[in-house]
Design a protein around this motif. Sequence first.
Motif, PDB file in Angstrom:
ATOM      1  N   LEU A  23     137.105 133.379  81.075  1.00  0.00           N
ATOM      2  CA  LEU A  23     136.222 132.218  80.954  1.00  0.00           C
ATOM      3  C   LEU A  23     135.315 132.389  79.739  1.00  0.00           C
ATOM      4  O   LEU A  23     134.648 133.417  79.607  1.00  0.00           O
ATOM      5  N   VAL A  24     135.305 131.396  78.859  1.00  0.00           N
ATOM      6  CA  VAL A  24     134.369 131.385  77.740  1.00  0.00           C
ATOM      7  C   VAL A  24     133.408 130.225  77.953  1.00  0.00           C
ATOM      8  O   VAL A  24     133.828 129.078  78.167  1.00  0.00           O
ATOM      9  N   ILE A  25     132.117 130.536  77.933  1.00  0.00           N
ATOM     10  CA  ILE A  25     131.065 129.532  78.114  1.00  0.00           C
ATOM     11  C   ILE A  25     130.447 129.262  76.750  1.00  0.00           C
ATOM     12  O   ILE A  25     129.924 130.177  76.110  1.00  0.00           O
ATOM     13  N   THR A  26     130.531 128.027  76.292  1.00  0.00           N
ATOM     14  CA  THR A  26     130.000 127.688  74.974  1.00  0.00           C
ATOM     15  C   THR A  26     128.673 126.942  75.096  1.00  0.00           C
ATOM     16  O   THR A  26     128.457 126.174  76.034  1.00  0.00           O
ATOM     17  N   SER A  27     127.783 127.211  74.139  1.00  0.00           N
ATOM     18  CA  SER A  27     126.459 126.586  74.115  1.00  0.00           C
ATOM     19  C   SER A  27     126.141 126.143  72.697  1.00  0.00           C
ATOM     20  O   SER A  27     126.612 126.731  71.720  1.00  0.00           O
ATOM     21  N   LEU A  28     125.319 125.094  72.578  1.00  0.00           N
ATOM     22  CA  LEU A  28     124.831 124.597  71.287  1.00  0.00           C
ATOM     23  C   LEU A  28     125.963 124.174  70.359  1.00  0.00           C
ATOM     24  O   LEU A  28     125.903 124.395  69.156  1.00  0.00           O
ATOM     25  N   GLY A  29     126.984 123.551  70.936  1.00  0.00           N
ATOM     26  CA  GLY A  29     128.068 123.018  70.119  1.00  0.00           C
ATOM     27  C   GLY A  29     129.409 123.137  70.814  1.00  0.00           C
ATOM     28  O   GLY A  29     129.817 124.238  71.184  1.00  0.00           O
ATOM     29  N   ALA A  30     130.095 121.999  70.990  1.00  0.00           N
ATOM     30  CA  ALA A  30     131.442 121.988  71.572  1.00  0.00           C
ATOM     31  C   ALA A  30     132.433 121.720  70.439  1.00  0.00           C
ATOM     32  O   ALA A  30     132.458 120.642  69.869  1.00  0.00           O
ATOM     33  N   VAL A  31     133.230 122.725  70.115  1.00  0.00           N
ATOM     34  CA  VAL A  31     134.138 122.645  68.971  1.00  0.00           C
ATOM     35  C   VAL A  31     135.573 122.808  69.453  1.00  0.00           C
ATOM     36  O   VAL A  31     135.900 123.785  70.139  1.00  0.00           O
ATOM     37  N   LYS A  32     136.436 121.865  69.067  1.00  0.00           N
ATOM     38  CA  LYS A  32     137.812 121.877  69.542  1.00  0.00           C
ATOM     39  C   LYS A  32     138.557 123.139  69.134  1.00  0.00           C
ATOM     40  O   LYS A  32     139.394 123.650  69.886  1.00  0.00           O
ATOM     41  N   ASP A  33     138.271 123.675  67.945  1.00  0.00           N
ATOM     42  CA  ASP A  33     138.965 124.887  67.508  1.00  0.00           C
ATOM     43  C   ASP A  33     138.688 126.064  68.445  1.00  0.00           C
ATOM     44  O   ASP A  33     139.573 126.879  68.711  1.00  0.00           O
ATOM     45  N   VAL A  34     137.455 126.148  68.938  1.00  0.00           N
ATOM     46  CA  VAL A  34     137.110 127.209  69.889  1.00  0.00           C
ATOM     47  C   VAL A  34     137.859 126.995  71.198  1.00  0.00           C
ATOM     48  O   VAL A  34     138.427 127.936  71.776  1.00  0.00           O
ATOM     49  N   VAL A  35     137.874 125.764  71.663  1.00  0.00           N
ATOM     50  CA  VAL A  35     138.589 125.431  72.896  1.00  0.00           C
ATOM     51  C   VAL A  35     140.066 125.774  72.766  1.00  0.00           C
ATOM     52  O   VAL A  35     140.662 126.400  73.656  1.00  0.00           O
ATOM     53  N   ASP A  36     140.671 125.382  71.652  1.00  0.00           N
ATOM     54  CA  ASP A  36     142.098 125.651  71.440  1.00  0.00           C
ATOM     55  C   ASP A  36     142.389 127.148  71.404  1.00  0.00           C
ATOM     56  O   ASP A  36     143.422 127.609  71.917  1.00  0.00           O
ATOM     57  N   ALA A  37     141.482 127.926  70.797  1.00  0.00           N
ATOM     58  CA  ALA A  37     141.686 129.372  70.721  1.00  0.00           C
ATOM     59  C   ALA A  37     141.712 129.993  72.115  1.00  0.00           C
ATOM     60  O   ALA A  37     142.548 130.852  72.416  1.00  0.00           O
ATOM     61  N   VAL A  38     140.802 129.555  72.977  1.00  0.00           N
ATOM     62  CA  VAL A  38     140.752 130.092  74.341  1.00  0.00           C
ATOM     63  C   VAL A  38     141.940 129.601  75.158  1.00  0.00           C
ATOM     64  O   VAL A  38     142.538 130.354  75.940  1.00  0.00           O
ATOM     65  N   HIS A  39     142.309 128.357  74.970  1.00  0.00           N
ATOM     66  CA  HIS A  39     143.466 127.812  75.689  1.00  0.00           C
ATOM     67  C   HIS A  39     144.772 128.485  75.275  1.00  0.00           C
ATOM     68  O   HIS A  39     145.756 128.473  76.031  1.00  0.00           O
ATOM     69  N   SER A  40     144.807 129.086  74.086  1.00  0.00           N
ATOM     70  CA  SER A  40     146.043 129.686  73.570  1.00  0.00           C
ATOM     71  C   SER A  40     146.574 130.797  74.470  1.00  0.00           C
ATOM     72  O   SER A  40     147.776 131.071  74.486  1.00  0.00           O
ATOM     73  N   TYR A  41     145.692 131.466  75.219  1.00  0.00           N
ATOM     74  CA  TYR A  41     146.142 132.525  76.117  1.00  0.00           C
ATOM     75  C   TYR A  41     145.929 132.166  77.590  1.00  0.00           C
ATOM     76  O   TYR A  41     146.098 133.014  78.478  1.00  0.00           O
ATOM     77  N   GLY A  42     145.535 130.919  77.853  1.00  0.00           N
ATOM     78  CA  GLY A  42     145.351 130.471  79.229  1.00  0.00           C
ATOM     79  C   GLY A  42     143.948 130.588  79.765  1.00  0.00           C
ATOM     80  O   GLY A  42     143.725 130.421  80.977  1.00  0.00           O
ATOM     81  N   GLY A  43     142.978 130.869  78.889  1.00  0.00           N
ATOM     82  CA  GLY A  43     141.594 130.954  79.325  1.00  0.00           C
ATOM     83  C   GLY A  43     140.965 129.590  79.531  1.00  0.00           C
ATOM     84  O   GLY A  43     141.523 128.556  79.127  1.00  0.00           O
ATOM     85  N   LEU A  44     139.795 129.575  80.155  1.00  0.00           N
ATOM     86  CA  LEU A  44     139.058 128.340  80.418  1.00  0.00           C
ATOM     87  C   LEU A  44     137.797 128.295  79.559  1.00  0.00           C
ATOM     88  O   LEU A  44     137.220 129.328  79.231  1.00  0.00           O
ATOM     89  N   VAL A  45     137.378 127.071  79.230  1.00  0.00           N
ATOM     90  CA  VAL A  45     136.127 126.872  78.494  1.00  0.00           C
ATOM     91  C   VAL A  45     135.221 125.954  79.289  1.00  0.00           C
ATOM     92  O   VAL A  45     135.604 124.825  79.624  1.00  0.00           O
ATOM     93  N   PHE A  46     134.026 126.453  79.627  1.00  0.00           N
ATOM     94  CA  PHE A  46     132.982 125.633  80.233  1.00  0.00           C
ATOM     95  C   PHE A  46     131.870 125.487  79.189  1.00  0.00           C
ATOM     96  O   PHE A  46     131.571 126.429  78.461  1.00  0.00           O
ATOM     97  N   HIS A  47     131.254 124.307  79.143  1.00  0.00           N
ATOM     98  CA  HIS A  47     130.246 124.051  78.115  1.00  0.00           C
ATOM     99  C   HIS A  47     128.923 123.614  78.732  1.00  0.00           C
ATOM    100  O   HIS A  47     128.882 122.782  79.637  1.00  0.00           O
ATOM    101  N   ASP A  48     127.807 124.192  78.227  1.00  0.00           N
ATOM    102  CA  ASP A  48     126.455 123.825  78.670  1.00  0.00           C
ATOM    103  C   ASP A  48     126.076 122.451  78.139  1.00  0.00           C
ATOM    104  O   ASP A  48     126.190 122.203  76.928  1.00  0.00           O
ATOM    105  N   VAL A  49     125.581 121.569  79.003  1.00  0.00           N
ATOM    106  CA  VAL A  49     125.105 120.256  78.561  1.00  0.00           C
ATOM    107  C   VAL A  49     123.808 119.912  79.285  1.00  0.00           C
ATOM    108  O   VAL A  49     123.597 120.323  80.433  1.00  0.00           O
ATOM    109  N   ILE A  50     122.927 119.163  78.606  1.00  0.00           N
ATOM    110  CA  ILE A  50     121.672 118.743  79.239  1.00  0.00           C
ATOM    111  C   ILE A  50     121.547 117.232  79.328  1.00  0.00           C
ATOM    112  O   ILE A  50     120.570 116.728  79.871  1.00  0.00           O
ATOM    113  N   ASN A  51     122.540 116.490  78.799  1.00  0.00           N
ATOM    114  CA  ASN A  51     122.517 115.033  78.919  1.00  0.00           C
ATOM    115  C   ASN A  51     123.925 114.476  78.778  1.00  0.00           C
ATOM    116  O   ASN A  51     124.876 115.205  78.458  1.00  0.00           O
TER     117      ASN A  51
END
Length: 314
Positions: free
Chosen positions: A94-122
């Motif tokens: 699991l990779v938790i991203t903060s202060l920016g949701a970037v597709k390249d990061v998501v794709d990198a984690v998805h490449s091996y079957g990992g999950l991406v959760f992202h912090d949001v306040i609105n």
Amino acid sequence: MIKTEHLRLPLIAAPMFLVSGPELVVAACRAGVIGTFPALNQRSNAGLGEWLDTIDSSLEGVAHPGYGVNLIVHGSNTRLREDIATCVQHKVPLVITSLGAVKDVVDAVHSYGGLVFHDVINRRHAEKAADAGVDGLICVAAGAGGHAGTLSPFAFLNEVRSFFDGTVILSGAMSTGRDIAAARMAGADYAYLGTRFICTTESMAVDAYKKSIESVSSAARGITYTDAVSGVNANFLTESIEAAKARGELGDGTDGSNPDLNSIESEAKAWRDIWSAGHGASSIDASPSVATLVDELEGEFNAAIDALAAQRVS
């Protein structure tokens, strides 16, 4: 890669700056909940790799739900590219991203079957993250420790559920098993507890920090929501803010003397001396081991579910 069959509670021990490390992560996973830590708690990319090696070796042969690493996706984080590569190399579940949701990061984690959760306040941040293809949204509602939002958890969850059908995690002012049950009843898939895990024997927080949380009897008086520490609104222990002012280390932010968000080093110093905590601190009065804490949370969770079921209207 999160193994829900090994999950005792729908619970993520949130990554906390300068607090969460391998010992806390391993203890959480062994107890049957998801342990996480911020990559920047390690001072170098090489150190991050060493921490991941420690976690992987400590959990080898152990049935556990998985663990996560928090990455700051922001211009101030000069290590981001290296840290992503290290997470991919170790196949972090699991990779938790903060202060920016970037597709390249998501794709990198998805490449091996990992999950991406992202912090949001609105909602706007949530919609951007959904467009980037994240698997889950962490709704950081009012009362959360650290960089908290201001929305009611009920309103926020309903808004996010109206357009997002992925995993939804609720963060904000939760410290008990009853709170976890309430998050589930409100529509969240997981509860996200940070402050409660500061007060554990495995956290890296100093004893004075833990004792300060344990002494909070009123969230209204004990917690201050301010942007004076790092330029972004966050919740801190009022006691530590007053102490920093007395030392001359914190003003009102108007003289330019306060830490700059664009400097990781400055923010690390600020958060070391000015302690973050959420409104849930008012429910905390002890610092048990993670294993003992999860046992307590599970008992409270099950009791709350049973009590609710007993009141069901036919």
